[in-house]
Every structure is written in structure tokens, then in C-alpha cells.
Write a protein that holds these residues in place. Structure first.
Motif, short mmCIF file in Angstrom:
data_model
loop_
_atom_site.label_atom_id
_atom_site.label_comp_id
_atom_site.label_asym_id
_atom_site.label_seq_id
_atom_site.Cartn_x
_atom_site.Cartn_y
_atom_site.Cartn_z
N ALA A 192 -5.46 5.14 -10.43
CA ALA A 192 -4.85 4.46 -9.28
C ALA A 192 -4.11 5.47 -8.40
N ARG A 193 -3.37 6.38 -9.03
CA ARG A 193 -2.64 7.41 -8.25
C ARG A 193 -3.62 8.32 -7.51
N VAL A 222 -9.53 -0.07 -8.64
CA VAL A 222 -9.90 0.93 -9.65
C VAL A 222 -10.49 0.23 -10.87
N PRO A 245 1.66 1.74 -7.35
CA PRO A 245 0.28 1.80 -7.82
C PRO A 245 -0.33 0.45 -8.16
N TRP A 247 -7.43 6.34 -0.46
CA TRP A 247 -8.11 5.10 -0.79
C TRP A 247 -9.63 5.25 -0.62
N VAL A 291 0.81 -1.22 0.00
CA VAL A 291 0.00 0.00 0.00
C VAL A 291 0.85 1.27 0.00
N PHE A 318 -6.60 7.55 -6.56
CA PHE A 318 -7.19 6.73 -5.51
C PHE A 318 -6.30 6.72 -4.27
N ILE A 319 -5.00 6.56 -4.48
CA ILE A 319 -4.04 6.57 -3.37
C ILE A 319 -3.98 7.96 -2.73
N THR A 335 -1.26 -2.20 -6.37
CA THR A 335 -2.38 -2.64 -5.53
C THR A 335 -3.62 -1.82 -5.83
N ALA A 336 -3.47 -0.52 -6.04
CA ALA A 336 -4.62 0.36 -6.29
C ALA A 336 -5.26 0.09 -7.65
N ARG A 337 -4.51 -0.44 -8.58
CA ARG A 337 -5.07 -0.68 -9.92
C ARG A 337 -6.22 -1.69 -9.89
#
Length: 166
Positions: A84-85, A48, A41, A92, A36, A87-88, A43-45
Motif C-alpha cells: 500500500a505504501r 492493493v 494507507p 497510485w 488519499v 502504491f502511494i 485507502t490504498a490497501r
């Protein structure tokens, strides 16, 4: 790995950010922090892409369950990375991600197919139009019941049996 033993710290160096090199033996907490980390990025993908798929009917990576080297490549990798970016950066926050997507020009496009793209982009990979089906029937039903004040928020209760013919 029972044959090789524990993973060496250099295993994940191919993916930025590198795991902290200062420790002799890394723990699961180190792995979780790496997953995280704001510079990672990957994990966030996944969330998303899943949210994009729920909104548009097809994800930016079509193979939802096989993400990464085993799945299909993203149709719009820069868009996936940007989302994704964001989102981070937004902590989140699913609510902010949903708002970002549904207020975008792409989401607000008409679902009418353009004749000039009929042969060029049959599967709508260029995102030139909105999906014909945006929401599941249950979501529309619940939204209508909620707006009318008839949605019951009680959990549990007696079973409901629809009328059955004799």
C-alpha cells in the motif's frame, strides 16, 4: 446522522493522519484529501488487496468486499502495508503495482505443492507456492489473439451467433 447532527472533527482522530483541525466545519473535499493522504494507507490497501487477489486467486484479506473491522484480518499485514505504501509512493500507479507483484519471488514460485507443507499449510496461507490457476480463460484467449495479430480492437459491430444444431 439525523439524530446527532453533523460529525464533529474529532471522529476520525483515531486514524492517522488526523483531519485538519483548523477548520470549524469540514467539507467533503477535506474528507477526500484525508482519504488519499500519503500518511493514510487505509485507502490504498483496498486496491492493493484486489490486485493481489486477481494475481493469486485469494487476497491478503480474504473478504474482499468486507474490508476493515467487519472482514477477516489480513494473512500478511506487513506485506499489505508495504504494498500500500509503495502504491502511494508510486503515484497510485496500477502498472507499477502489477509489475512489482508479478516480478516478485512469491509470484514466480512453482504451483507444485510441496509434500512437507501438505498438512501444515493446506490453504497456502504461507504463500509457499503459486496458485494453480493464475489467469482467467478470457485473458489467455485475448493475449493469444493479440500476439497473433487477430485481436479486433473495434468496439461494437454485428452480433456473433455461434452455430446452432438444427
Amino acid at each position: 446522522d439525523k439524530e446527532v447532527g453533523t460529525l464533529s472533527p474529532g471522529v476520525f482522530d483515531a486514524i492517522a493522519p488526523a483531519l485538519p483541525p483548523s477548520k470549524e466545519r469540514l467539507t467533503l473535499l477535506d474528507l477526500a484529501r484525508w482519504l488519499v493522504h500519503p500518511d493514510n494507507p487505509l485507502t490504498a490497501r483496498v486496491p492493493v488487496n484486489r490486485i493481489w487477489m486477481r494475481q493469486f486467486g485469494r487476497g491478503l484479506v480474504v473478504t474482499e468486499e468486507a474490508f476493515g473491522s467487519q472482514g477477516s484480518p489480513p494473512t500478511h499485514p506487513d506485506l499489505l502495508d508495504t504494498l500500500a505504501r509503495r502504491f502511494i509512493e508510486d503515484g497510485w500507479s496500477m502498472k507499477r503495482l502489477h509489475r512489482l507483484i508479478v516480478t516478485s519471488n512469491t509470484y514466480q514460485r512453482s504451483s507444485l505443492a510441496r509434500p512437507d507443507l501438505a498438512d501444515l499449510d493446506q490453504r497456502n496461507l504461507l504463500l509457499a507456492r503459486q496458485s494453480r490457476v493464475r489467469l482467467d480463460a478470457e485473458i489467455i484467449r485475448d493475449a493469444a489473439l493479440s500476439a497473433s495479430g487477430l485481436l479486433s480492437t473495434q468496439i461494437g459491430g454485428p452480433s456473433v451467433h455461434p452455430p446452432q444444431p438444427d
